[in-house]
Motif scaffolding. Structure first.
Motif, mmCIF file in Angstrom:
data_model
loop_
_atom_site.group_PDB
_atom_site.id
_atom_site.type_symbol
_atom_site.label_atom_id
_atom_site.label_comp_id
_atom_site.label_asym_id
_atom_site.label_seq_id
_atom_site.Cartn_x
_atom_site.Cartn_y
_atom_site.Cartn_z
ATOM 1 N N LEU A 123 3.616 -25.332 -40.091
ATOM 2 C CA LEU A 123 5.055 -25.541 -39.923
ATOM 3 C C LEU A 123 5.382 -26.016 -38.515
ATOM 4 N N SER A 124 4.440 -26.632 -37.864
ATOM 5 C CA SER A 124 4.615 -27.017 -36.462
ATOM 6 C C SER A 124 5.529 -28.232 -36.328
ATOM 7 N N ALA A 125 6.023 -28.420 -35.081
ATOM 8 C CA ALA A 125 6.847 -29.586 -34.729
ATOM 9 C C ALA A 125 8.094 -29.695 -35.608
ATOM 10 N N ASN A 126 8.765 -28.563 -35.815
ATOM 11 C CA ASN A 126 10.027 -28.550 -36.537
ATOM 12 C C ASN A 126 11.119 -27.980 -35.622
ATOM 13 N N GLN A 127 12.219 -27.546 -36.204
ATOM 14 C CA GLN A 127 13.353 -27.051 -35.417
ATOM 15 C C GLN A 127 13.738 -25.636 -35.843
ATOM 16 N N LEU A 128 12.751 -24.833 -36.154
ATOM 17 C CA LEU A 128 12.998 -23.457 -36.585
ATOM 18 C C LEU A 128 13.408 -22.595 -35.391
ATOM 19 N N GLU A 129 14.519 -21.891 -35.526
ATOM 20 C CA GLU A 129 14.990 -20.975 -34.489
ATOM 21 C C GLU A 129 14.774 -19.517 -34.880
ATOM 22 N N THR A 130 14.886 -19.205 -36.148
ATOM 23 C CA THR A 130 14.658 -17.848 -36.646
ATOM 24 C C THR A 130 13.931 -17.933 -37.987
ATOM 25 N N LEU A 131 13.243 -16.849 -38.299
ATOM 26 C CA LEU A 131 12.580 -16.701 -39.590
ATOM 27 C C LEU A 131 12.915 -15.320 -40.127
ATOM 28 N N ALA A 132 13.354 -15.258 -41.359
ATOM 29 C CA ALA A 132 13.804 -13.999 -41.944
ATOM 30 C C ALA A 132 12.628 -13.077 -42.230
ATOM 31 N N PRO A 133 12.865 -11.765 -42.212
ATOM 32 C CA PRO A 133 11.797 -10.826 -42.589
ATOM 33 C C PRO A 133 11.287 -11.097 -43.995
ATOM 34 N N PRO A 157 8.134 -8.312 -36.554
ATOM 35 C CA PRO A 157 6.919 -7.942 -37.293
ATOM 36 C C PRO A 157 7.067 -8.097 -38.804
ATOM 37 N N ALA A 158 8.274 -7.829 -39.330
ATOM 38 C CA ALA A 158 8.472 -7.935 -40.777
ATOM 39 C C ALA A 158 8.439 -9.374 -41.261
ATOM 40 N N THR A 159 8.572 -10.344 -40.355
ATOM 41 C CA THR A 159 8.504 -11.749 -40.762
ATOM 42 C C THR A 159 7.112 -12.099 -41.260
ATOM 43 N N LEU A 160 6.096 -11.677 -40.519
ATOM 44 C CA LEU A 160 4.720 -11.916 -40.939
ATOM 45 C C LEU A 160 4.258 -10.893 -41.965
ATOM 46 N N GLY A 161 4.697 -9.648 -41.784
ATOM 47 C CA GLY A 161 4.222 -8.594 -42.661
ATOM 48 C C GLY A 161 2.758 -8.297 -42.389
ATOM 49 N N ALA A 162 2.080 -7.801 -43.385
ATOM 50 C CA ALA A 162 0.648 -7.500 -43.273
ATOM 51 C C ALA A 162 -0.144 -8.650 -43.882
ATOM 52 N N LEU A 163 -0.832 -9.393 -43.013
ATOM 53 C CA LEU A 163 -1.676 -10.508 -43.452
ATOM 54 C C LEU A 163 -3.121 -10.162 -43.093
ATOM 55 N N PRO A 164 -3.828 -9.496 -43.969
ATOM 56 C CA PRO A 164 -5.144 -8.945 -43.595
ATOM 57 C C PRO A 164 -6.214 -9.993 -43.324
ATOM 58 N N LEU A 165 -6.043 -11.239 -43.815
ATOM 59 C CA LEU A 165 -7.075 -12.265 -43.653
ATOM 60 C C LEU A 165 -6.708 -13.322 -42.618
ATOM 61 N N GLY A 186 -0.347 -5.782 -37.696
ATOM 62 C CA GLY A 186 -0.564 -6.102 -39.105
ATOM 63 C C GLY A 186 -1.503 -7.261 -39.332
ATOM 64 N N LEU A 187 -2.184 -7.714 -38.261
ATOM 65 C CA LEU A 187 -3.112 -8.845 -38.365
ATOM 66 C C LEU A 187 -4.497 -8.407 -37.890
ATOM 67 N N PRO A 188 -5.192 -7.594 -38.642
ATOM 68 C CA PRO A 188 -6.466 -7.027 -38.162
ATOM 69 C C PRO A 188 -7.574 -8.056 -37.986
ATOM 70 N N ALA A 189 -7.523 -9.189 -38.704
ATOM 71 C CA ALA A 189 -8.593 -10.193 -38.607
ATOM 72 C C ALA A 189 -8.286 -11.276 -37.580
ATOM 73 N N LEU A 190 -7.160 -11.198 -36.891
ATOM 74 C CA LEU A 190 -6.756 -12.260 -35.968
ATOM 75 C C LEU A 190 -7.710 -12.343 -34.782
ATOM 76 N N ASP A 191 -8.223 -13.542 -34.516
ATOM 77 C CA ASP A 191 -9.076 -13.739 -33.349
ATOM 78 C C ASP A 191 -8.746 -15.019 -32.586
ATOM 79 N N ALA A 192 -7.829 -15.842 -33.103
ATOM 80 C CA ALA A 192 -7.398 -17.056 -32.416
ATOM 81 C C ALA A 192 -5.881 -17.049 -32.341
ATOM 82 N N LEU A 193 -5.351 -16.847 -31.137
ATOM 83 C CA LEU A 193 -3.910 -16.761 -30.918
ATOM 84 C C LEU A 193 -3.517 -17.764 -29.846
#
Length: 325
Positions: A123-133, A157-165, A186-193
């Motif tokens: 969703l990159s290079a757009n004009q998003l200002e907010t994202l709903a939970p 945090p509720a926007t992403l929720g629990a994304l285990p992968l 809620g992102l236990p597998a995250l290694d690239a941020l």
């Protein structure tokens, strides 16, 4: 009366005819296999393997006609300004979705419902200002998410929720000053941020992010670009150079147990204080009423039929004494 042998001789040819034709009329009619729509939307160009290329076609909305045969959908460089509920209905097998550079401003919380197989979302290079939970909560197998180059100033945090992968999350080039506590939990597998290009403020709200960065060391060139822009004495300080002691003046966040105690004890204390105030008020009111009754009993009572007696000569202040003088 006809004999049994005669009937058998007459009916036997008919029985043979019926038995010979049994495989023809007894078999079930072939049913047509239902289809789930065309292989590709009409406005797109498709390739084998479920590749649907809809890039740069000035599309104002997600094209109709998506089916389960579509595995990868390229919608970048179009004019999709909003994603309504169920925007990708029918594309339940979609694995990769590219929505870059659409001028996207609004995403409904149920826009991605039904995409249970989606693994990559851009969703990159757009004009998003907010994202709903709950916007991404249904994407349970998502592995890569890019929100880079938008106008996001806050991400709940509720926007992403629990994304285990989820392994890769790009938040670069937004307007983020901090990340909410619990967002990365809620992102236990995250290694690239990816975080560069944000106006980070080195305050207490940045403590969870700095702790995560210490646990996940960045490559040297990338770590050097993560700088704070305020407050004054910490301006342009690298995020990775801030130890946990730099946040010693910050109060620790309340744990779930602390919140449960507060919510349980708070109403009880309030009701107890109200009861104490009522009891104290009742005691004070009873004491005042008792004092008034006691004072009323001590005050002398004048007889009902008595008349004022003439002034005594012994009283020099009376009018009769003055006249005698």
């Amino acid at each position: 009366m006809l004999s049994l042998s005669f009937l058998l001789r007459r009916l036997w040819p008919l029985l043979l005819l019926l038995l010979s034709s049994w495989p023809v009329w007894a078999q079930e009619p072939a049913t047509a296999t239902p289809t789930d729509g065309p292989d590709c939307p009409e406005a797109c160009a498709c390739a084998p393997g479920g590749q649907a290329n809809c890039s740069g076609r000035a599309l104002p909305a997600v094209p109709a006609g998506l089916s389960r045969r579509v595995r990868a959908l390229q919608l970048d460089h179009n004019r999709v300004r909003a994603l309504p509920p169920g925007a990708f209905v029918g594309a339940g097998a979609l694995q990769r979705l590219d929505l870059r550079e659409n001028g996207l401003r609004w995403v409904h919380p149920r826009a991605f419902w039904g995409l249970g197989a989606l693994q990559q979302l851009d969703l990159s290079a757009n004009q998003l200002e907010t994202l709903a939970p709950g916007t991404f909560a249904s994407l349970r197998v998502l592995r890569a998410l890019s929100l880079a180059d938008n106008r996001l100033a806050c991400l709940e945090p509720a926007t992403l929720g629990a994304l285990p992968l989820l392994r890769a999350l790009s938040l670069q080039d937004n307007e983020l000053s901090a990340l909410k506590p619990g967002l990365l939990a809620g992102l236990p597998a995250l290694d690239a941020l990816r975080l560069r290009g944000n106006p980070w403020v080195c305050g207490c709200a940045l403590r969870p992010l700095c702790a995560w960065l210490r646990r996940h060391p960045r490559p040297a060139p990338e770590a050097e670009t993560l700088l704070c822009v305020s407050p004054g004495r910490l301006t342009l300080s690298p995020l990775t150079a801030l130890p946990d002691t730099a946040f010693s003046h910050c109060g620790l966040p309340l744990t779930p147990w602390d919140l449960a105690v507060v919510y349980a004890v708070g109403p009880v204390c309030f009701l107890a204080s109200m009861a104490a105030c009522l009891a104290l008020g009742s005691v004070l009111t009873a004491c005042r009423a008792r004092r008034r009754r006691a004072a009323a009993r001590r005050r002398p009572r004048r007889p009902l039929n008595s008349s004022p007696s003439p002034a005594s000569p012994a009283n020099p202040g009376s009018p009769a004494a003055t006249a005698q003088v």
